[in-house]
Design a protein around this motif. Structure first.
Motif, PDB file in Angstrom:
ATOM      1  N   VAL A 111     102.221   3.197  33.063  1.00 60.65           N
ATOM      2  CA  VAL A 111     101.745   2.400  31.934  1.00 60.65           C
ATOM      3  C   VAL A 111     101.526   0.973  32.421  1.00 60.65           C
ATOM      4  O   VAL A 111     102.415   0.376  33.040  1.00 60.65           O
ATOM      5  N   PHE A 112     100.354   0.414  32.136  1.00 64.82           N
ATOM      6  CA  PHE A 112     100.078  -0.943  32.610  1.00 64.82           C
ATOM      7  C   PHE A 112     100.604  -1.995  31.644  1.00 64.82           C
ATOM      8  O   PHE A 112     101.272  -2.947  32.051  1.00 64.82           O
ATOM      9  N   GLY A 113     100.269  -1.873  30.350  1.00 63.94           N
ATOM     10  CA  GLY A 113     100.639  -2.900  29.387  1.00 63.94           C
ATOM     11  C   GLY A 113     101.193  -2.296  28.117  1.00 63.94           C
ATOM     12  O   GLY A 113     100.942  -1.132  27.797  1.00 63.94           O
ATOM     13  N   THR A 114     101.958  -3.111  27.374  1.00 62.14           N
ATOM     14  CA  THR A 114     102.549  -2.605  26.139  1.00 62.14           C
ATOM     15  C   THR A 114     102.878  -3.719  25.170  1.00 62.14           C
ATOM     16  O   THR A 114     103.213  -4.842  25.576  1.00 62.14           O
ATOM     17  N   LEU A 115     102.770  -3.410  23.892  1.00 66.94           N
ATOM     18  CA  LEU A 115     103.421  -4.216  22.863  1.00 66.94           C
ATOM     19  C   LEU A 115     104.902  -3.890  22.898  1.00 66.94           C
ATOM     20  O   LEU A 115     105.289  -2.732  23.112  1.00 66.94           O
ATOM     21  N   LEU A 116     105.744  -4.903  22.686  1.00 68.34           N
ATOM     22  CA  LEU A 116     107.188  -4.709  22.744  1.00 68.34           C
ATOM     23  C   LEU A 116     107.812  -5.204  21.448  1.00 68.34           C
ATOM     24  O   LEU A 116     107.672  -6.381  21.097  1.00 68.34           O
ATOM     25  N   PHE A 117     108.488  -4.292  20.750  1.00 71.59           N
ATOM     26  CA  PHE A 117     109.078  -4.603  19.451  1.00 71.59           C
ATOM     27  C   PHE A 117     110.600  -4.626  19.529  1.00 71.59           C
ATOM     28  O   PHE A 117     111.201  -3.939  20.361  1.00 71.59           O
ATOM     29  N   PRO A 118     111.227  -5.390  18.651  1.00 73.31           N
ATOM     30  CA  PRO A 118     112.690  -5.320  18.556  1.00 73.31           C
ATOM     31  C   PRO A 118     113.135  -3.999  17.954  1.00 73.31           C
ATOM     32  O   PRO A 118     112.312  -3.199  17.492  1.00 73.31           O
ATOM     33  N   ARG A 360     108.456  10.507  28.196  1.00 71.88           N
ATOM     34  CA  ARG A 360     107.441  10.129  29.182  1.00 71.88           C
ATOM     35  C   ARG A 360     106.214   9.673  28.393  1.00 71.88           C
ATOM     36  O   ARG A 360     105.467  10.497  27.856  1.00 71.88           O
ATOM     37  N   PRO A 361     105.993   8.361  28.294  1.00 68.58           N
ATOM     38  CA  PRO A 361     104.946   7.858  27.400  1.00 68.58           C
ATOM     39  C   PRO A 361     103.580   8.488  27.574  1.00 68.58           C
ATOM     40  O   PRO A 361     102.898   8.794  26.582  1.00 68.58           O
ATOM     41  N   LEU A 362     103.152   8.723  28.806  1.00 67.17           N
ATOM     42  CA  LEU A 362     101.797   9.230  29.008  1.00 67.17           C
ATOM     43  C   LEU A 362     101.621  10.681  28.576  1.00 67.17           C
ATOM     44  O   LEU A 362     100.500  11.185  28.560  1.00 67.17           O
ATOM     45  N   ASP A 363     102.721  11.337  28.188  1.00 66.03           N
ATOM     46  CA  ASP A 363     102.575  12.675  27.616  1.00 66.03           C
ATOM     47  C   ASP A 363     101.721  12.647  26.352  1.00 66.03           C
ATOM     48  O   ASP A 363     101.203  13.682  25.919  1.00 66.03           O
ATOM     49  N   PHE A 364     101.564  11.463  25.764  1.00 68.62           N
ATOM     50  CA  PHE A 364     100.743  11.336  24.550  1.00 68.62           C
ATOM     51  C   PHE A 364      99.318  11.839  24.782  1.00 68.62           C
ATOM     52  O   PHE A 364      98.664  12.317  23.852  1.00 68.62           O
ATOM     53  N   ILE A 365      98.840  11.742  26.014  1.00 70.73           N
ATOM     54  CA  ILE A 365      97.455  12.134  26.261  1.00 70.73           C
ATOM     55  C   ILE A 365      97.229  13.610  25.973  1.00 70.73           C
ATOM     56  O   ILE A 365      96.101  14.047  25.692  1.00 70.73           O
ATOM     57  N   LYS A 366      98.293  14.405  26.006  1.00 72.17           N
ATOM     58  CA  LYS A 366      98.159  15.830  25.673  1.00 72.17           C
ATOM     59  C   LYS A 366      97.697  16.023  24.236  1.00 72.17           C
ATOM     60  O   LYS A 366      97.089  17.040  23.901  1.00 72.17           O
TER      61      LYS A 366
END
Length: 394
Positions: A111-118, A360-366
């Motif tokens: 993952v290159f970039g992300t919004l980060l929330f509390p 695993r965040p990139l699993d979203f592409i499935k």
């Protein structure tokens, strides 16, 4: 998994240490937020009331990322509780607390970039809604801690979202301008009615126009991230009992009637109260609210337009499609969402490292693997980049 482009995740989280709310809190408010011992366990107390909102508010140990994925996919055939599904907790990883470590983890995840929330900060506003001065002081103090530890733009890859609270619009403008001056690309506004001295009201009403004008002038993205929006009061009217929203102690009735309701009402209020008509350059993203609320809201907006078109400057469904982006849950009908609002308004979000998110965040592409490579790239990368003004609008 690695993509052949930079992935941008719309929903990552940090875990707050115990000084995150108090480091910059003015001395006169120090007793309003405390960590206390209850039978050998540390709890957070807000205004002298102990909260169970997060069972372990120190986050010294946490549930493993993605531990509840099968539960949220509706595959909990054995009827296990969330605690049972959690298994053995893990120690809080340095990447959940520190930006350098998070960059290394993002590299490992592809993952290159992300919004980060509390995480824990989402309890503050609801528990302080009867004290406007305290609310603004506490939110401002948290934002200054976030700037200390994470900045609002870390290496053009991590974009922490300071919170803007709206009870006093003048102070909200001051906080917004401070956030932008310190590099913020996005801010978080709770999807809920705005508390006030004369009762609550919609943030879409003209009394907030000076604030929204300031938002337009900065060009900043407004995110409406799931929080404690005070909606447990409605469930309590049917079931009685608890007076606090407990996200990790779900009950069937509360799950059914409360899922997506705060964001449904928030976006409905923005549109029906003419916010986007008066402020045509606003950009709003719904994060961690899912997407099952979108189709019912569009239906109601369409029917309202058919009955009273004079109340709207245009078809409100088109207003929605122009101004609102949505990050759906991985387990939902994402194809249906794309059909409803368009591919340009759908955002990949993993909710990492929360247990209800993806391990695993990139699993979203499935979930979008049946779409064209161009569409996949929009969801996984380009749509969020554009909202963060990291690339020119098409």
């Amino acid at each position: 998994m690695n993509l052949n482009y930079d992935a941008y995740d719309a929903d990552n989280h940090l875990y707050e240490p115990i000084d995150s709310f108090t480091r910059h809190l003015p001395e006169r408010y120090r007793s309003a937020i405390r960590y206390v011992d209850v039978d050998g366990r540390t709890k957070i107390a807000v205004n002298n009331k102990i909260s169970e909102y997060i069972p372990n508010p120190t986050f010294e140990v946490v549930a493993a990322p993605g531990a509840w994925e099968e539960y949220y996919r509706g595959n909990n055939t054995e009827g296990k509780t969330l605690r049972e599904l959690t298994g053995k907790p893990i120690r809080c990883h340095p990447a959940f607390r520190h930006p350098d470590d998070r960059i290394k983890l993002l590299d490992e995840q592809g993952v290159f970039g992300t919004l980060l929330f509390p995480t824990l900060a989402s309890l503050l506003e609801e528990r302080m809604k009867d004290d406007i001065e305290l609310t603004h002081a506490a939110i401002g103090a948290f934002n200054r801690w976030m700037l200390d530890e994470w900045t609002f733009n870390y290496q053009d890859r991590i974009f922490p979202t300071p919170i803007i609270t709206l009870p006093d619009p003048r102070r909200a403008i001051e906080e917004l301008e401070w956030c932008v001056d310190n590099g913020a690309r996005a801010v978080l506004i709770r999807p809920a009615p705005v508390p006030g001295l004369r009762g609550s009201r919609s943030m879409g009403l003209p009394e907030f126009d000076d604030f929204w004008t300031a938002v337009e002038q900065t060009g900043i993205l407004v995110t409406c991230h799931a929080s404690d929006s005070g909606y447990d009061a409605y469930a309590n009217a049917w079931e009685g009992g608890r007076d606090e929203f407990l996200p990790f102690k779900p009950a069937a009735f509360r799950l059914v009637v409360g899922h997506g309701r705060p964001i449904y009402d928030t976006i409905a209020a923005m549109i029906c109260h003419g916010l986007f008509e008066r402020h045509p350059n606003l950009r709003v993203a719904s994060i961690e609210n899912g997407s099952t609320w979108v189709a019912p809201l569009m239906l109601e907006l369409s029917q309202a337009y058919g009955k009273m078109p004079q109340e709207f400057a245009e078809d409100p469904v088109e207003t929605f499609r122009r101004h609102v982006s949505v990050s759906p849950f991985y387990e939902e009908d994402i194809a249906g969402l794309i059909d409803a609002i368009g591919i340009d308004r759908v955002l990949f979000g993993s909710d990492y490292p929360h247990p209800e998110g993806l391990g695993r965040p990139l699993d979203f592409i499935k979930e979008v693997e049946d779409r064209s490579p161009t569409d996949q790239r929009k969801v996984m990368s380009e749509n969020l980049q554009e909202l963060l003004t990291l690339r020119p609008a098409a």
